[in-house]
Structure formats: C-alpha cells, structure tokens
Design a protein around this motif. Structure first.
Motif, mmCIF file in Angstrom:
data_model
loop_
_atom_site.group_PDB
_atom_site.id
_atom_site.type_symbol
_atom_site.label_atom_id
_atom_site.label_comp_id
_atom_site.label_asym_id
_atom_site.label_seq_id
_atom_site.Cartn_x
_atom_site.Cartn_y
_atom_site.Cartn_z
ATOM 1 N N ALA A 162 4.491 8.822 -0.073
ATOM 2 C CA ALA A 162 3.027 8.684 -0.070
ATOM 3 C C ALA A 162 2.562 8.535 1.362
ATOM 4 C CB ALA A 162 2.615 7.474 -0.905
ATOM 5 N N ASP A 163 1.916 9.565 1.888
ATOM 6 C CA ASP A 163 1.490 9.541 3.293
ATOM 7 C C ASP A 163 0.170 8.820 3.496
ATOM 8 O OD1 ASP A 163 2.750 12.889 3.763
ATOM 9 O OD2 ASP A 163 3.717 10.919 4.091
ATOM 10 N N GLU A 164 -0.613 8.625 2.473
ATOM 11 C CA GLU A 164 -1.904 7.964 2.643
ATOM 12 C C GLU A 164 -2.017 6.769 1.726
ATOM 13 O OE1 GLU A 164 -4.512 10.730 -0.408
ATOM 14 O OE2 GLU A 164 -4.864 10.805 1.746
ATOM 15 N N TYR A 165 -2.998 5.932 2.077
ATOM 16 C CA TYR A 165 -3.183 4.701 1.317
ATOM 17 C C TYR A 165 -3.668 5.030 -0.085
ATOM 18 C CZ TYR A 165 -4.843 0.010 0.317
ATOM 19 O OH TYR A 165 -5.065 -1.218 -0.245
ATOM 20 N N THR A 166 -3.093 4.396 -1.084
ATOM 21 C CA THR A 166 -3.399 4.757 -2.469
ATOM 22 C C THR A 166 -4.388 3.819 -3.137
ATOM 23 O OG1 THR A 166 -1.465 3.503 -3.216
ATOM 24 C CG2 THR A 166 -1.155 5.854 -2.792
ATOM 25 N N GLY A 173 -12.628 -7.915 2.962
ATOM 26 C CA GLY A 173 -11.595 -8.437 3.839
ATOM 27 C C GLY A 173 -10.525 -7.431 4.205
ATOM 28 N N MET A 174 -10.798 -6.156 3.944
ATOM 29 C CA MET A 174 -9.799 -5.141 4.293
ATOM 30 C C MET A 174 -9.623 -5.075 5.805
ATOM 31 S SD MET A 174 -11.896 -1.583 3.719
ATOM 32 C CE MET A 174 -12.478 -2.066 2.117
ATOM 33 N N PRO A 175 -8.424 -4.805 6.291
ATOM 34 C CA PRO A 175 -8.192 -4.712 7.730
ATOM 35 C C PRO A 175 -8.848 -3.472 8.326
ATOM 36 C CG PRO A 175 -6.219 -4.129 6.524
ATOM 37 C CD PRO A 175 -7.186 -4.647 5.514
ATOM 38 N N LYS A 176 -8.911 -3.460 9.637
ATOM 39 C CA LYS A 176 -9.570 -2.372 10.356
ATOM 40 C C LYS A 176 -8.937 -1.028 10.030
ATOM 41 C CE LYS A 176 -10.512 -0.766 15.062
ATOM 42 N NZ LYS A 176 -10.348 -1.084 16.491
ATOM 43 N N LEU A 236 -9.547 4.212 7.475
ATOM 44 C CA LEU A 236 -8.987 5.196 6.569
ATOM 45 C C LEU A 236 -9.996 5.607 5.511
ATOM 46 C CD1 LEU A 236 -6.442 6.793 5.781
ATOM 47 C CD2 LEU A 236 -5.782 4.857 4.337
ATOM 48 N N HIS A 237 -10.744 4.625 4.974
ATOM 49 C CA HIS A 237 -11.754 4.935 3.975
ATOM 50 C C HIS A 237 -12.944 5.664 4.591
ATOM 51 C CE1 HIS A 237 -10.330 3.213 0.232
ATOM 52 N NE2 HIS A 237 -9.842 2.165 0.904
ATOM 53 N N LYS A 292 -12.954 9.487 4.996
ATOM 54 C CA LYS A 292 -12.959 10.354 3.838
ATOM 55 C C LYS A 292 -14.288 11.096 3.729
ATOM 56 C CE LYS A 292 -9.665 7.674 1.104
ATOM 57 N NZ LYS A 292 -9.425 6.937 -0.153
ATOM 58 N N ALA A 293 -14.263 12.270 3.166
ATOM 59 C CA ALA A 293 -15.440 13.141 3.117
ATOM 60 C C ALA A 293 -16.595 12.493 2.359
ATOM 61 C CB ALA A 293 -15.072 14.475 2.481
ATOM 62 N N ARG A 294 -16.310 11.781 1.296
ATOM 63 C CA ARG A 294 -17.388 11.209 0.490
ATOM 64 C C ARG A 294 -18.157 10.111 1.219
ATOM 65 N NH1 ARG A 294 -14.149 7.813 -4.200
ATOM 66 N NH2 ARG A 294 -12.723 6.672 -2.810
#
Length: 274
Positions: A37-41, A48-51, A56-57, A60-62
């Motif tokens: 898995a190359d990307e976060y799932t 509180g998500m890290p930088k 990564l989010h 994304k295109a959306r």
C-alpha cells in the motif's frame, strides 16, 4: 501503516523438540507490514492528524480542485470590482469644482497694500503679498472693483470695464499681477501625491478635480452698476438702437408710473437692466 495479521514462521521449532531454534537473521519475520500500500488508506480526515497526513489529504483532487476554483473566482471578482469602480469614476461628472473646495480670499485693493506711498493700496501691493496667500493655503483671490471709475461709490460706479483706474495702477500692472499669481504655488502643488487623490476618489466614489497650479484670480464684475460717465449709459441716453434698453428710462414727472418698486439712495450710480 496498518499491520497485517501475523504469520507464523514454519521454520521455528521449540528447543525441547531437539531441533535448533530458527535463525533470527532469516528474511521471514513474525510480523510484516503491508508495504504494497503506497498511500494512506484512512478514508476521512480526523482531528489532530499530523502535518504529513493533512498534506496527503489536501493534495487529493476532491480537495484541491474546489480550492483552486474558489481562489481564482475571488481573484476575478476583485479585478472586476476594481475595473468597474475605475470606470464609474472616470465616466462620472466631477463631484466638486475648484470653487467649491478652494478657500477664497477677498481683497479690497484700496486698503490692502500701498506700494508707492500715496496712501492708497494698488495692484503692485497685491503682487508683493502673494506669498501671504500661499501661507494661508488660499487657492483663489477675489479682488474688489479696480476698473476706471470716478470713485463716487468707491469703484462700484464703473466708467470703463476694460481699463484700470490710475489710482490702482495700469493694465501692465494687472497683467504682471495675473502672471505672477498663475506662477505661484506651482512647486507646492506638484509635490502633492496623485495617488492620494485617486484613493480618496475610490473611497468616496467621486472624482476630485485638482485645479491647475497657481493662484486663481476672481474679478468683481458688476455689469448692473455703471457710472453716468460710462459709454453704455451715454449711448442709451441718446436712444441708440443697440443700447437704448440697457437701462430703464422713465419720465421724471411725479405723476408718471414708476418702472418698478426699487429704491435707490446712491444718486451717483446708474443702474442697467442687466
């Protein structure tokens, strides 16, 4: 990274079985990561998500496309608003004329400044004091009548609107005064910043007209007052066809109807119909 379910190493033997223990340097591990898995799932962002996860989010295109659309929409609306504002200012008529925003100083020449010591102020005296007006931020000077006159009404009984009374000087003195007034204030006004006027126009919606450099001269022109020595009066008195209606004439007979109900107490001044 998410951990897969652990896999038991088939080469592992208990020491009690008489078989040597498994080689710890073996490439097989009891627990291995899902490196495929190359990307976060993670499906949704979370507090509180890290930088790294946030970036990564956001890539994304959306998330990226709506953000870019909103940015360029704001830029286009801002440019359109500025263009419309400038167009309205340029095409709209001036809100204020120079005579509505400029302080005006009235000068009575007879008592203002005497340049030749005869006890009466004159045009040269006014010219000598032009810096006085600049120090008070005066933009226009209104001078009381200094036309040729018999001075029965202190200059308001004009004999000739096209000549200067010798009491105040001559035509050359007037032309020099006018030229000097137009030359005054050039440096002071050119030092002003034009961008300030533009910003004020944007905020108020009005285009302020900056008058040309120099002092303005306002002459006290009174065509409805003349002396009985004026050319108009004498031609009208002789019933010249062109000038006969410049003044209101009536018989001095007390029984004759009066031309109007005006009362004149200044016998040295003749009144025209202008």
């Amino acid at each position: 990274m998410e951990l897969e379910e652990s896999i038991r190493n088939p080469g592992y033997k208990d020491a009690g079985d008489g078989v040597p223990a498994a080689d710890t340097s073996s490439s097989d591990t009891a627990v291995k990561l899902d490196l495929a898995a190359d990307e976060y799932t993670q499906v949704k962002p979370y507090a509180g998500m890290p930088k790294e996860v946030l970036l990564l989010h956001s890539s994304k295109a959306r998330y990226r496309v709506p953000r870019e659309i909103l940015f360029w929409l704001i830029v286009c609306c801002t440019l359109a608003l500025v263009a419309v504002t400038i167009t309205v200012i340029v095409m709209s008529p001036p809100c204020l004329r120079w005579w509505q925003i400029s302080p005006v100083y009235q000068v009575y020449p007879r008592s203002f400044k005497d340049s030749d010591g005869d006890g009466v102020g004159d045009l040269k005296g006014i010219k000598e004091k032009l810096d006085h007006f600049l120090q008070m931020n005066i933009k226009a000077v209104w001078i009381s009548p200094f036309y040729r006159s018999p001075m029965k009404d202190f200059g308001y009984d004009v004999e000739d609107f096209r000549d200067i009374d010798p009491l105040f000087g001559n035509m050359q003195d007037f032309e020099e005064l006018l030229a000097e007034m137009h030359n005054k204030g050039v440096f002071l006004q050119r030092c002003g910043s034009g961008i300030i006027w533009f910003c004020v126009s944007l905020m108020t919606g009005c285009m302020y007209v900056v008058s040309p450099p120099g002092l303005k001269l306002i002459m006290d022109f009174i065509p409805n007052h003349t002396s009985d020595r004026h050319r108009w009066f004498n031609l009208s008195r002789t019933r010249d066809p062109h000038y006969k209606d410049y003044y209101v004439w009536t018989d001095c007979d007390p029984s004759s109807p009066k031309p109007n109900n005006w009362v004149c107490t200044c016998t040295a001044v003749s009144h025209s119909t202008g």
